[in-house]
Design a protein around this motif. Structure first.
Motif, PDB file in Angstrom:
ATOM      1  N   PHE A  48      36.898  39.122  21.261  1.00 35.58           N
ATOM      2  CA  PHE A  48      37.514  38.224  22.278  1.00 35.58           C
ATOM      3  C   PHE A  48      37.620  36.758  21.670  1.00 35.58           C
ATOM      4  O   PHE A  48      38.433  36.194  21.787  1.00 35.58           O
ATOM      5  CB  PHE A  48      37.145  38.185  23.571  1.00 35.58           C
TER       6      PHE A  48
ATOM      7  N   TYR B 133      43.715  40.786  27.299  1.00 34.44           N
ATOM      8  CA  TYR B 133      42.275  40.634  28.070  1.00 34.44           C
ATOM      9  C   TYR B 133      42.298  41.420  29.099  1.00 34.44           C
ATOM     10  O   TYR B 133      41.106  41.987  29.315  1.00 34.44           O
ATOM     11  CB  TYR B 133      42.347  39.158  28.347  1.00 34.44           C
TER      12      TYR B 133
ATOM     13  N   TYR C   6      42.757  36.508  34.263  1.00 38.64           N
ATOM     14  CA  TYR C   6      42.745  36.763  33.103  1.00 38.64           C
ATOM     15  C   TYR C   6      44.115  35.625  32.521  1.00 38.64           C
ATOM     16  O   TYR C   6      44.164  35.260  31.554  1.00 38.64           O
ATOM     17  CB  TYR C   6      43.036  38.060  32.627  1.00 38.64           C
TER      18      TYR C   6
ATOM     19  N   ASP D  66      38.628  43.882  28.659  1.00 43.46           N
ATOM     20  CA  ASP D  66      37.423  43.622  29.273  1.00 43.46           C
ATOM     21  C   ASP D  66      36.684  44.557  30.044  1.00 43.46           C
ATOM     22  O   ASP D  66      37.447  45.005  31.127  1.00 43.46           O
ATOM     23  CB  ASP D  66      37.760  42.172  29.907  1.00 43.46           C
TER      24      ASP D  66
ATOM     25  N   ASP E 254      33.320  41.332  27.695  1.00 43.74           N
ATOM     26  CA  ASP E 254      34.104  40.572  26.888  1.00 43.74           C
ATOM     27  C   ASP E 254      34.188  38.946  27.219  1.00 43.74           C
ATOM     28  O   ASP E 254      34.050  38.165  26.338  1.00 43.74           O
ATOM     29  CB  ASP E 254      35.184  40.942  26.274  1.00 43.74           C
TER      30      ASP E 254
END
Length: 232
Positions: A205, A127, A182, A131, A150
């Motif tokens: 995601f 992530y 995250y 992102d 995302d």
């Protein structure tokens, strides 16, 4: 290699390297300590490859995430993807051992916890890498030049809240998500089997969070079933 220049409109400080490096080393240590019954010499391949890829990334950005090239971006994303993929394979092996009645039940239950923790770390890294273009771009590019988000964090929409809440918003202080943001989203998704903090916006995601939640659910279900079997 020169640092990526920060756009004049941005004030967010570059992100530290140590959180993600520490988390990755923890995940690799978990793999090294997995029982032989679950994963043999293959686990040391995961550890070796992970360390080999981490070294040049730390050399490029030893303290803060300020430098990025096409190859460092590819290596960092590949490292996160590799850790997630390795963990999914390990999860399958764990399920087979639990269902098949592996002989060393306590070791397998401990291995389930290890795989669960590694799963949280692996998805956190993925992530964090994907992102909004990754950690370097998130703090250097102008907001309107960033790739579509995302994740939508609470701070991304708090600018019209009361003053003490709005003070931490993206619009007020150029807030940008960090590794720990995250990590919390990854941890809560694994524990609650749904998004509880950051909401996924992109299809990729949503699929990643679904895969992570499903893996956490499978581990929990198998551990409960095996524990009941042991107690019975």
């Amino acid at each position: 290699m020169e640092p990526v220049p920060q756009h004049p409109s941005r004030t967010a400080p570059p992100e530290h390297r140590w959180p993600v490096a520490t988390a990755l080393l923890a995940a690799l240590a978990i793999y090294a300590l997995l029982p032989n019954e679950l994963l043999g010499v293959q686990r040391f391949v995961v550890v070796g490859v992970g360390l080999a890829l981490l070294v040049p990334l730390v050399a490029v950005n030893p303290r803060r995430m300020t430098r990025q090239t096409a190859w460092t971006r590819a290596v960092s994303v590949g490292l996160a993807l590799g850790l997630v993929a390795a963990n999914q394979v390990t999860l399958v092996l764990l399920v087979l051992q639990l269902v098949g009645g592996g002989r060393d039940a306590p070791a397998l239950l401990l291995a389930a916890l290890q795989v669960w923790v590694a799963n949280v770390i692996g998805f956190t890294m993925l992530y964090w890498e994907l992102d909004r273009g990754g950690p370097v771009l998130r703090t250097t590019a102008a907001r309107d030049a960033l790739p579509p988000a995302d994740f939508r964090f609470p701070q991304d929409e708090d600018e019209d809240a009361v003053a003490e809440v709005a003070a931490r918003s993206s619009a007020t202080q150029d807030w940008t998500p960090r590794f720990w943001d995250y990590f919390y989203s990854s941890l809560s998704n694994t524990m609650a089997f749904s998004a509880t903090d950051a909401m996924p916006l992109s299809h990729r995601f949503k699929l990643l969070m679904a895969l992570q939640a499903f893996g956490g659910f499978v581990i929990l279900a198998m551990v409960i079933a095996r524990s009941v079997n042991i107690l019975a």
